[in-house]
Scaffold this active site. Structure first.
Site, short mmCIF file in Angstrom:
data_model
loop_
_atom_site.label_atom_id
_atom_site.label_comp_id
_atom_site.label_asym_id
_atom_site.label_seq_id
_atom_site.Cartn_x
_atom_site.Cartn_y
_atom_site.Cartn_z
N GLY B 186 0.76 -1.24 0.00
CA GLY B 186 0.00 0.00 0.00
C GLY B 186 0.79 1.29 0.00
N GLY B 187 2.11 1.21 -0.19
CA GLY B 187 2.93 2.42 -0.21
C GLY B 187 2.45 3.40 -1.27
CE LYS B 188 5.26 1.90 -6.61
NZ LYS B 188 5.52 0.63 -5.88
CG ASP B 205 -2.18 -7.23 -3.70
OD1 ASP B 205 -1.26 -6.49 -4.13
OD2 ASP B 205 -2.04 -8.46 -3.51
NE ARG B 210 2.09 -8.53 -1.35
CZ ARG B 210 3.31 -8.06 -1.21
NH1 ARG B 210 4.17 -8.68 -0.44
NH2 ARG B 210 3.69 -6.97 -1.84
CG ASP B 236 -6.23 -13.02 -11.05
OD1 ASP B 236 -5.59 -12.07 -11.55
OD2 ASP B 236 -5.89 -14.21 -11.20
N GLY B 237 -6.28 -9.42 -10.45
CA GLY B 237 -6.24 -8.21 -11.27
C GLY B 237 -6.41 -8.50 -12.75
CB CYS B 309 11.19 -2.89 -7.71
SG CYS B 309 10.42 -4.33 -7.00
C1 LIG Z 1 5.15 -4.95 -6.32
S1 LIG Z 1 3.85 -5.48 -5.32
C2 LIG Z 1 2.87 -4.04 -5.15
C3 LIG Z 1 3.42 -3.02 -4.18
C4 LIG Z 1 2.48 -1.88 -3.91
N1 LIG Z 1 2.01 -1.25 -5.13
C5 LIG Z 1 3.12 -0.84 -3.02
O1 LIG Z 1 3.55 0.20 -3.54
O2 LIG Z 1 3.14 -1.03 -1.81
C6 LIG Z 1 2.94 -6.51 -6.36
C7 LIG Z 1 1.64 -6.97 -5.78
O3 LIG Z 1 0.93 -7.66 -6.81
C8 LIG Z 1 0.09 -8.59 -6.18
N2 LIG Z 1 -0.39 -9.53 -7.22
C9 LIG Z 1 0.21 -10.63 -7.69
N3 LIG Z 1 -0.56 -11.23 -8.61
C10 LIG Z 1 -1.67 -10.47 -8.71
C11 LIG Z 1 -2.86 -10.59 -9.47
N4 LIG Z 1 -3.03 -11.59 -10.33
N5 LIG Z 1 -3.80 -9.65 -9.31
C12 LIG Z 1 -3.64 -8.64 -8.43
N6 LIG Z 1 -2.55 -8.49 -7.68
C13 LIG Z 1 -1.58 -9.40 -7.82
C14 LIG Z 1 0.96 -9.19 -5.12
O4 LIG Z 1 0.17 -9.75 -4.08
C15 LIG Z 1 1.77 -7.98 -4.65
O5 LIG Z 1 1.22 -7.43 -3.48
#
Ligand SMILES: C[S@@+](CC[C@H](N)C(=O)[O-])C[C@H]1O[C@@H](n2cnc3c(N)ncnc32)[C@H](O)[C@@H]1O
Lengths: 264, 382
Positions: B186-188, B205, B210, B236-237, B309
């Protein structure tokens, strides 16, 4: 005693026409110039003239030039406080460790503490180098000749220094000697090595293998920092400065963690 | 298992490093050693100020420590750079003493100088309310942990300052509908809320655990009335396009990736663990699907920012290119890849950018500015 040297000089019943010339006479007779004698006598005036004479004589007996002896005593006036027998005895001990002639002169000039360090400490260092680090007698001689300060080191630290280079860097004794390993303080060596390693330019060789692509220990140790960065690490002073700060922080934290572990 | 004795278990961090050595030295060439060492050293943080808390004394405290808000400083510094560059061009032109830091930066400065002559005045589009404090280049001071104010809201959120760039690139405008597709922890999302102008914010998410952390962060930083306007979901995104197509003005697609810094430093939860090989190989596909869903969730004229990243072109530029192609051929949507090169000019003082990035922008870790890696690229749905 040094009476023989003083014999034959005119006794000075009355006031000497030039102040201090009587005191300097002994030193002058040993070959020190008037100026050198004055510098020596000025070092520890309260000790009187005998001490500087006796100490200087011992240094001359090691083969040091008059100027080198004065310089040495100026850098370490504490030597003047030692009894002459102590200086003499220590010179003998150093000779028995294999330092001779020019090596001995260079060693004491570079590291006057050799006269003051407890004998036990020196013996422990030598034993460690021979028995735990397995330097040959020949190698030991060269180590002492080129890095006499090892004789002042705490054996535990010396051992760690050695093991780091042997195991972590994968370097054999022969190369360590050639590279004058103990001339660079351990912390600085570690900075350089880990910097190279994190940049991907140094790898710990597997047992028995030598990693031909690693830079030579000699270069890591002997290049001035500027050249080390430019030609080995291919980096900038700015990066290296930050790196050293971060590594020091890491180390501090590791120590704290170790202490915490011990507390548990 | 008998063979275990002959095949020593190599820790995932080693596997990651080896993988990167092979791939990134080809991509980054001479820059790789410098990036490598930076990944293996302590990273730098930024302190994202919490505008919902009482921040006045915090800014004072931070400024006393010599930290500055890189967001508001950026336009001023960039202007100075430009002037300096112009003056230098006009002047003798000899002896450009670069007391800067490292090859990356020097190359970047040279590039900026040429661009400075041709580019329009820097757009002051960074007029967001987002404030993030960082220590200057080469300064390794750490921030103290966040502290609660009188109402119990924490004063700042510590994060990789480069993570803010994708949010800034999104350039939220008043009343925008915003979707954060992969939002946890959730930082962003928090940074998006700091703008104070989102019309509607959806934070999604797939991971339930998470998402819980996302809730916790909202709870620690955001007052209840505002917290409750955020729609937090765990879909699921990849399905989002079907769920809520063509709805949002701005979509952030911050995908799961090889998290390069984490992968070389931490054994735990490491994607280079042998048993996660398949998952790792599937990442670019997952990223592509998430980006596609993000594009489909965007209104025509709306914008998507994709970010990772990782330094890997396979997870960065290639995903973008494939998505643009698929949008065109399969959905008849035309996509424009926006130019973000002014970010390089704006933020060169804080970050080290990779000059040879084909599409989008890439922040390279550098010991004097140890942020990133952070890749971000902005797409406009036409
Ligand atoms: C790089 S992290 C996001 C960090 C967040 N944006 C932040 O700034 O704190 C990627 C996130 O994508 C999520 N993720 C993985 N597969 C996904 C999916 N199919 N749909 C939605 N989220 C997914 C993971 O659970 C993870 O929390």
């Amino acid at each position: 005693g040094w009476a023989p040297v003083r014999r034959g000089l005119p006794a000075a019943p009355g006031p000497c026409p030039r102040r201090g010339c009587g005191e300097a006479a002994g030193l002058r007779a040993m070959g020190f110039s008037e100026e050198q004698a004055r510098r020596l006598l000025g070092l520890r005036p309260r000790l009187g003239p005998r001490h500087p004479e006796a100490a200087a004589a011992q240094l001359l007996l090691l083969g040091l030039s008059a100027e080198a002896a004065v310089g040495l005593l100026e850098r370490s006036p504490a030597l003047l406080e030692l009894p002459a027998e102590r200086l003499q005895g220590r010179a003998g001990e150093l000779r028995r460790l294999g330092l001779d002639g020019g090596q001995l002169q260079r060693a004491v000039r570079r590291c006057p503490q050799l006269f003051t360090v407890p004998r036990k400490r020196m013996a422990a260092a030598v034993r460690l180098l021979r028995e735990r680090c397995l330097f040959t007698a020949e190698q030991l001689k060269e180590v002492l000749g080129t890095c006499p300060a090892v004789l002042l080191e705490e054996p535990r630290r010396l051992h760690h220094h050695f093991q780091y280079v042997y195991f972590r860097m994968g370097v054999q004794q022969k190369e360590m000697v050639k590279a004058r390993l103990f001339r660079m303080p351990f912390a600085e060596l570690r900075n350089r090595h880990i910097f190279l390693e994190r940049r991907g330019l140094y790898q710990t060789p597997y047992k028995g293998q030598t990693q031909t692509s690693n830079p030579k220990l000699k270069d890591i140790l002997q290049l001035p920092e500027k050249d080390f960065l430019a030609s080995l690490a291919r980096s900038t002073p700015e990066e290296y400065e930050v790196f050293k700060k971060l590594l020091a922080q890491e180390e501090e934290e590791e120590e704290e963690e170790d202490e915490e572990d011990e507390d548990e | 298992e008998k063979w275990a004795a002959t095949a020593p278990r190599i820790p995932p961090t080693r596997l990651a490093l080896h993988h990167f050595d092979v791939n990134y030295s080809l991509q980054l060439k001479d820059l790789w050693p410098s990036v490598r060492a930076s990944l293996l050293c302590e990273q730098k943080y930024g302190a994202l100020l919490n505008n919902f808390s009482a921040v006045d004394h915090v800014t004072q405290e931070l400024e006393l420590l010599n930290a500055t808000d890189f967001v508001s400083q950026a336009p001023k510094k960039a202007l100075r750079w430009q002037r300096g560059a112009a003056a230098e061009e006009a002047g003798r032109g000899e002896s450009r003493s670069q007391e800067g830091s490292g090859e990356g930066r020097t190359a970047m400065q040279a590039e900026t100088m040429t661009r400075a002559e041709t580019s329009p005045p820097l757009r002051p589009s960074i007029s967001s309310n987002i404030k993030c404090y960082t220590f200057p280049r080469g300064d390794v001071t750490r921030f103290r942990p966040a502290r609660p104010d009188a109402l119990g809201l924490l004063d700042y959120y510590l994060m990789d300052a480069a993570s803010l760039l994708p949010v800034l690139a999104l350039n939220v405008q008043p009343d925008d509908f915003v979707l954060d597709l992969c939002a946890a922890p959730g930082g962003k999302t928090l940074a998006l809320l700091q703008t104070g102008i989102c019309g509607y914010l959806a934070a999604n998410d797939v991971s339930i655990s998470r998402t819980k952390r996302l809730y916790q962060i909202l709870h620690s930083y955001v007052p209840k009335v505002i917290r409750e306007t955020v729609s937090v979901t765990s879909y699921d995104g990849r399905d989002w396009g079907q769920l809520q197509g063509s709805t949002f003005h701005k979509v952030l697609v911050d995908v799961p990736c090889t998290t390069d810094r984490h992968s070389v430093m931490e054994e735990e939860n490491n994607i280079f663990h042998r048993r996660r090989t398949k998952e790792r190989q599937m990442l670019p596909m997952l990223q592509l699907q998430l980006l596609m869903a993000g594009i489909l969730a965007t209104k025509p004229g709306g914008e998507v920012v994709y970010s990772t990243c990782s330094l890997s072109p396979l997870q960065n530029e290639y995903v973008i290119e494939r998505a643009v192609e698929i949008a065109e051929t399969e959905f008849n949507i035309s996509i424009h890849v926006e130019d973000l090169s002014h970010f390089r000019t704006l933020f060169q003082d804080t970050f080290s950018f990779f000059v040879d990035c084909r599409l989008g922008e890439l922040v390279l870790p550098h010991l004097t500015a140890n942020f990133g890696p952070m890749y971000f690229c902005k797409l406009r749905r036409m």
